[in-house]
Design a protein around this motif. Structure first.
Motif, PDB file in Angstrom:
ATOM      1  N   LEU A  77     -13.740 -12.678  -3.869  1.00 53.63           N
ATOM      2  CA  LEU A  77     -13.617 -11.509  -2.993  1.00 53.63           C
ATOM      3  C   LEU A  77     -12.166 -11.299  -2.584  1.00 53.63           C
ATOM      4  CD1 LEU A  77     -14.857  -9.270  -1.223  1.00 53.63           C
ATOM      5  CD2 LEU A  77     -15.224 -11.017   0.546  1.00 53.63           C
ATOM      6  N   TYR A  78     -11.486 -12.363  -2.174  1.00 53.69           N
ATOM      7  CA  TYR A  78     -10.107 -12.235  -1.726  1.00 53.69           C
ATOM      8  C   TYR A  78      -9.196 -11.744  -2.851  1.00 53.69           C
ATOM      9  CZ  TYR A  78     -11.917 -15.368   1.935  1.00 53.69           C
ATOM     10  OH  TYR A  78     -12.665 -15.946   2.929  1.00 53.69           O
ATOM     11  N   ILE A  79      -9.362 -12.311  -4.033  1.00 51.15           N
ATOM     12  CA  ILE A  79      -8.512 -11.909  -5.162  1.00 51.15           C
ATOM     13  C   ILE A  79      -8.811 -10.469  -5.572  1.00 51.15           C
ATOM     14  CG2 ILE A  79      -7.978 -12.371  -7.585  1.00 51.15           C
ATOM     15  CD1 ILE A  79      -8.477 -15.346  -6.993  1.00 51.15           C
ATOM     16  N   GLY A  80     -10.087 -10.086  -5.537  1.00 47.80           N
ATOM     17  CA  GLY A  80     -10.456  -8.702  -5.869  1.00 47.80           C
ATOM     18  C   GLY A  80      -9.808  -7.712  -4.911  1.00 47.80           C
ATOM     19  N   ILE A  81      -9.805  -8.037  -3.624  1.00 48.43           N
ATOM     20  CA  ILE A  81      -9.160  -7.167  -2.639  1.00 48.43           C
ATOM     21  C   ILE A  81      -7.660  -7.082  -2.909  1.00 48.43           C
ATOM     22  CG2 ILE A  81      -8.570  -6.953  -0.190  1.00 48.43           C
ATOM     23  CD1 ILE A  81     -11.302  -8.176   0.446  1.00 48.43           C
ATOM     24  N   ALA A  82      -7.045  -8.201  -3.283  1.00 54.11           N
ATOM     25  CA  ALA A  82      -5.610  -8.210  -3.559  1.00 54.11           C
ATOM     26  C   ALA A  82      -5.266  -7.301  -4.728  1.00 54.11           C
ATOM     27  CB  ALA A  82      -5.147  -9.642  -3.842  1.00 54.11           C
ATOM     28  N   LEU A  83      -6.072  -7.347  -5.783  1.00 62.63           N
ATOM     29  CA  LEU A  83      -5.818  -6.491  -6.950  1.00 62.63           C
ATOM     30  C   LEU A  83      -6.009  -5.018  -6.591  1.00 62.63           C
ATOM     31  CD1 LEU A  83      -7.591  -8.629  -9.699  1.00 62.63           C
ATOM     32  CD2 LEU A  83      -5.123  -8.363  -9.335  1.00 62.63           C
ATOM     33  N   TRP A  84      -6.977  -4.733  -5.717  1.00 62.63           N
ATOM     34  CA  TRP A  84      -7.256  -3.354  -5.325  1.00 62.63           C
ATOM     35  C   TRP A  84      -6.173  -2.784  -4.414  1.00 62.63           C
ATOM     36  CZ3 TRP A  84      -8.631  -2.131  -0.114  1.00 62.63           C
ATOM     37  CH2 TRP A  84      -8.905  -0.775   0.100  1.00 62.63           C
ATOM     38  N   SER A  85      -5.546  -3.648  -3.596  1.00 61.85           N
ATOM     39  CA  SER A  85      -4.620  -3.158  -2.570  1.00 61.85           C
ATOM     40  C   SER A  85      -3.187  -3.615  -2.812  1.00 61.85           C
ATOM     41  CB  SER A  85      -5.087  -3.633  -1.191  1.00 61.85           C
ATOM     42  OG  SER A  85      -5.197  -5.048  -1.163  1.00 61.85           O
ATOM     43  N   ARG A  86      -2.732  -3.553  -4.030  1.00 61.67           N
ATOM     44  CA  ARG A  86      -1.351  -3.945  -4.340  1.00 61.67           C
ATOM     45  C   ARG A  86      -0.360  -3.032  -3.627  1.00 61.67           C
ATOM     46  NH1 ARG A  86       0.052  -5.243 -10.477  1.00 61.67           N
ATOM     47  NH2 ARG A  86       1.982  -5.713  -9.355  1.00 61.67           N
ATOM     48  N   ALA A  87       0.684  -3.633  -3.086  1.00 61.08           N
ATOM     49  CA  ALA A  87       1.713  -2.863  -2.385  1.00 61.08           C
ATOM     50  C   ALA A  87       2.637  -2.205  -3.393  1.00 61.08           C
ATOM     51  CB  ALA A  87       2.517  -3.775  -1.463  1.00 61.08           C
ATOM     52  N   GLY A  88       2.899  -0.908  -3.180  1.00 61.63           N
ATOM     53  CA  GLY A  88       3.781  -0.170  -4.086  1.00 61.63           C
ATOM     54  C   GLY A  88       5.116   0.188  -3.471  1.00 61.63           C
ATOM     55  N   SER A  89       5.329  -0.160  -2.196  1.00 66.83           N
ATOM     56  CA  SER A  89       6.585   0.141  -1.514  1.00 66.83           C
ATOM     57  C   SER A  89       6.857  -0.928  -0.481  1.00 66.83           C
ATOM     58  CB  SER A  89       6.508   1.516  -0.829  1.00 66.83           C
ATOM     59  OG  SER A  89       5.560   1.479   0.234  1.00 66.83           O
ATOM     60  N   THR A  90       8.097  -0.955   0.013  1.00 65.30           N
ATOM     61  CA  THR A  90       8.429  -1.953   1.034  1.00 65.30           C
ATOM     62  C   THR A  90       7.634  -1.698   2.314  1.00 65.30           C
ATOM     63  OG1 THR A  90      10.317  -0.572   1.690  1.00 65.30           O
ATOM     64  CG2 THR A  90      10.749  -2.393   0.176  1.00 65.30           C
ATOM     65  N   ARG A  91       7.371  -0.432   2.624  1.00 65.42           N
ATOM     66  CA  ARG A  91       6.589  -0.117   3.820  1.00 65.42           C
ATOM     67  C   ARG A  91       5.178  -0.670   3.704  1.00 65.42           C
ATOM     68  NH1 ARG A  91       6.869   2.818   8.297  1.00 65.42           N
ATOM     69  NH2 ARG A  91       5.010   3.860   9.123  1.00 65.42           N
ATOM     70  N   GLU A  92       4.588  -0.571   2.523  1.00 63.88           N
ATOM     71  CA  GLU A  92       3.259  -1.149   2.318  1.00 63.88           C
ATOM     72  C   GLU A  92       3.324  -2.672   2.335  1.00 63.88           C
ATOM     73  OE1 GLU A  92       1.726   0.507  -1.290  1.00 63.88           O
ATOM     74  OE2 GLU A  92       0.856   2.242  -0.272  1.00 63.88           O
ATOM     75  N   PHE A  93       4.413  -3.231   1.818  1.00 64.90           N
ATOM     76  CA  PHE A  93       4.537  -4.688   1.763  1.00 64.90           C
ATOM     77  C   PHE A  93       4.731  -5.271   3.157  1.00 64.90           C
ATOM     78  CE2 PHE A  93       6.410  -8.829   1.037  1.00 64.90           C
ATOM     79  CZ  PHE A  93       5.754  -9.282  -0.102  1.00 64.90           C
ATOM     80  N   TYR A  94       5.534  -4.616   3.999  1.00 65.85           N
ATOM     81  CA  TYR A  94       5.848  -5.163   5.316  1.00 65.85           C
ATOM     82  C   TYR A  94       4.815  -4.784   6.383  1.00 65.85           C
ATOM     83  CZ  TYR A  94      10.499  -6.212   3.432  1.00 65.85           C
ATOM     84  OH  TYR A  94      11.542  -6.692   2.691  1.00 65.85           O
ATOM     85  N   VAL A  95       4.365  -3.500   6.382  1.00 63.02           N
ATOM     86  CA  VAL A  95       3.487  -3.040   7.473  1.00 63.02           C
ATOM     87  C   VAL A  95       2.269  -2.281   6.947  1.00 63.02           C
ATOM     88  CG1 VAL A  95       5.311  -2.972   9.212  1.00 63.02           C
ATOM     89  CG2 VAL A  95       4.905  -0.949   7.796  1.00 63.02           C
ATOM     90  N   ALA A  96       1.862  -2.540   5.714  1.00 58.39           N
ATOM     91  CA  ALA A  96       0.662  -1.929   5.120  1.00 58.39           C
ATOM     92  C   ALA A  96       0.695  -0.406   5.178  1.00 58.39           C
ATOM     93  CB  ALA A  96      -0.600  -2.445   5.823  1.00 58.39           C
ATOM     94  N   GLY A  97       1.906   0.180   5.101  1.00 60.95           N
ATOM     95  CA  GLY A  97       2.037   1.624   5.133  1.00 60.95           C
ATOM     96  C   GLY A  97       1.978   2.222   6.516  1.00 60.95           C
ATOM     97  N   GLY A  98       1.683   1.423   7.541  1.00 61.22           N
ATOM     98  CA  GLY A  98       1.643   1.912   8.916  1.00 61.22           C
ATOM     99  C   GLY A  98       0.441   2.775   9.228  1.00 61.22           C
ATOM    100  N   GLY A  99      -0.595   2.719   8.398  1.00 60.08           N
ATOM    101  CA  GLY A  99      -1.749   3.593   8.623  1.00 60.08           C
ATOM    102  C   GLY A  99      -3.069   2.877   8.797  1.00 60.08           C
TER     103      GLY A  99
END
Length: 576
Positions: free
Chosen positions: A17-39
């Motif tokens: 489950l954890y790995i599946g979520i990771a593949l689904w929610s890959r970060a595409g920007s620094t904002r997503e990497f640091y703060v999950a896009g802020g949303g």
């Protein structure tokens, strides 16, 4: 189905489950990497924050400490929950309003100093590395017992799982993985507690069961527990305190302000879209945390009762070692439970008298993990507890590692060394830094330093003495300047580290006759893990004094402080 197979199936399913979520929610920007896009929404962020906050210490260790400390263990309940209230009311909304990625970035801007930012990075890394060691130990212990692999193998598997969802997804992947991990850990903690409460008191609500009568008797559960432990020579479970009143106060305060200063928890509030979202998610997080924290005292009391009654079925009738139950044999293999037949009678004597106590090792951490086995619950519940313990350790480890990686890649690399680096290059650097942080954490888990036994409480003390005062003064004081902040952080951190790692005679109180019976190198009876509160006072005092002796912060910095602290439009409202 046998326990080992069930454990592999349940734990394996959660890892998939954890790995599946990771593949689904890959970060595409620094904002997503640091703060999950802020949303991230408030409810989702509250659940992720709860998982980030409730580490192996909360899931595994807290109830175990309360089980053996009794009333004195309340310092952890009061300190950790009280600290979250401080964080929610005094720090999180203002830091979210500031709108940056990391705690050192705020400190660097507020104190208009790259040096202050660098000192904040140093404090963050020391606190986070200290804390992550405990999570790695929790992963190794859970694997070694329930999956019957050696500690090193279990730790390597845990590292691989964290590597997958943290390096790929950053904060975005960690956030959604932590939501799943919260569901796993809270289910694993509460379901066995419900069944054990039913066994002992016929009450399905553990919080009420702790204050109920034992099923089929007129004896209150806590009265029975008090009687058992006092017969064995221990203090009453419901009245025993943790050393002095001053130490209890200092320990609680250290845990409270340490909680409010932990960077990996603070950055969770950067992921919501607004200040109102930060406040709301803090409320949801408190609710989700309260489910476990109000259950923990019941788990502790019932586990201690079952543990003692297993060894001493009736007053003066001790269990023969050769007839010890299977759970006892299982935990002996881990080295966390050990028996020595001191008088040669073949029976297990357990008492407060160290000379005659034959339970020479009873690690606090086994109580929650062994609790379902002691109560003879089904194997699937035991496997569920293993998955919950791993979820708690992995969720917090990921948050800590992200805080470390963000501090290095965003604050040191982007903020100080190479300001012109592109977003794509920064994202790559963040992933490389995260991977190195995972490897470093694994190494410390495999080769823990000598102070690892108290790493969790030490991490809170270090955060309390270094980061929390800098944030508080940065938000609520216009007078504190960069010289004061830097001097305060270094003084608070330094005095706390010195006290914790002191050799005999360092900070020695020459005359201790008026302090009562205590170790000679303890300051007014305050134990090292509680010294963060004193370190924080040193930080505040040094920062204030140095700031008064040096120039005021520039006008633009004072305007920044005002804009963070006051609601939008407040000035106009006052003018009218």
């Amino acid at each position: 189905m046998d326990l080992r197979t069930l454990s592999y199936l349940v734990v394996g399913a959660t890892f998939v489950l954890y790995i599946g979520i990771a593949l689904w929610s890959r970060a595409g920007s620094t904002r997503e990497f640091y703060v999950a896009g802020g949303g991230v929404g408030p409810v989702a962020n509250g659940m992720a924050t709860a998982a980030d906050w409730m580490s192996a210490a909360s899931f595994i260790s807290m109830a175990g400490m309360i089980a053996f400390m009794g009333y004195g263990g309340s310092v952890f309940l009061m300190g950790w929950t009280g600290g979250f209230v401080l964080l929610a009311m005094l720090l999180a909304p203002y830091l979210r309003k500031y709108g940056k990625f990391t705690v050192p970035e705020f400190i660097g801007d507020r104190y208009y100093s790259r040096s202050a930012r660098a000192v904040a990075v140093l404090c963050l890394i020391i606190c986070s590395v200290t804390y992550v060691i405990g999570q790695m130990k929790g992963v190794g212990v859970a694997f070694s017992r329930f999956l019957e692999v050696d500690y090193e193998t279990g730790l390597l598997v845990g590292m691989a799982i964290v590597f997958c969802y943290s390096v790929l997804g950053g904060m975005k992947g960690i956030t959604y993985t932590q939501i799943a991990q919260y569901c796993v850990l809270i289910t694993a903690f509460t379901i066995p507690a419900i069944f054990i409460s039913l066994q002992l008191t016929n009450n399905p609500i553990p919080q009420l069961g702790l204050g109920s009568k034992i099923a089929g008797t007129d004896t209150w559960l806590l009265d029975r527990l008090d009687l058992i432990v006092t017969d064995l020579g221990f203090d009453q479970y419901t009245t025993s305190a943790r050393l002095s009143t001053l130490n209890m106060f200092a320990y609680t305060l250290s845990l409270m302000i340490g909680t409010a200063g932990l960077p990996h928890v603070i950055i969770r509030f950067f992921t919501v879209p607004s200040v109102q979202g930060a406040r709301s998610s803090a409320g949801w997080a408190l609710l989700f945390i309260a489910i476990l924290y109000t259950t923990a005292p019941a788990v502790a009391g019932m586990a201690r009762l079952n543990f003692n009654q297993t060894i001493e079925p009736a007053p003066g009738q001790y269990l023969a070692y050769e007839e010890r139950p299977q759970w006892f044999r299982n935990w002996e293999k881990t080295g966390l439970l050990a028996f020595e037949d001191k008088n040669g009678d073949g029976r297990i004597q357990y008492s407060a008298d160290a000379a005659s106590n034959e339970m020479v090792t009873v690690d606090n951490d086994i109580m929650v993990l062994a609790n379902p086995e002691i109560a003879r619950l089904p194997n699937w519940m035991i496997a569920l507890v293993a998955a919950g313990g791993l979820a708690a350790a992995l969720s917090t480890a990921a948050g800590l590692l992200l805080a470390i990686a963000s501090a290095i890649s965003h604050d040191l690399l982007k903020g100080m060394i190479a300001p012109g680096i592109s977003e794509r290059a920064e994202l790559l650097a963040s992933r490389i830094t995260m991977a190195l942080a995972v490897l470093g954490a694994g190494y410390l888990g495999l080769n823990p330093p000598g102070f690892a036994a108290g790493t969790v409480a030490l991490a809170f003390g270090l955060a309390a003495s270094s980061i929390f005062p800098a944030l508080m003064m940065g938000i609520f004081s216009l007078r504190v300047n960069r010289e004061g902040a830097i001097a305060g952080m270094l003084a608070g951190l330094g005095v706390t580290l010195l006290y914790v790692f002191q050799h005999k005679g360092v900070m020695f109180i020459a005359s201790t006759s008026f302090l009562g019976d205590m170790p000679p190198n303890w300051f007014f009876g305050i134990e090292p893990n509680a010294f963060g509160a004193v370190g924080a006072l040193v930080n505040f005092a040094v920062a204030m004094v140095v700031s008064r002796c040096t120039a005021r912060p520039p006008a633009d910095v004072q305007d920044l402080v005002e804009s963070i602290r006051l609601p939008a439009g407040a000035g106009e409202a006052q003018a009218h």
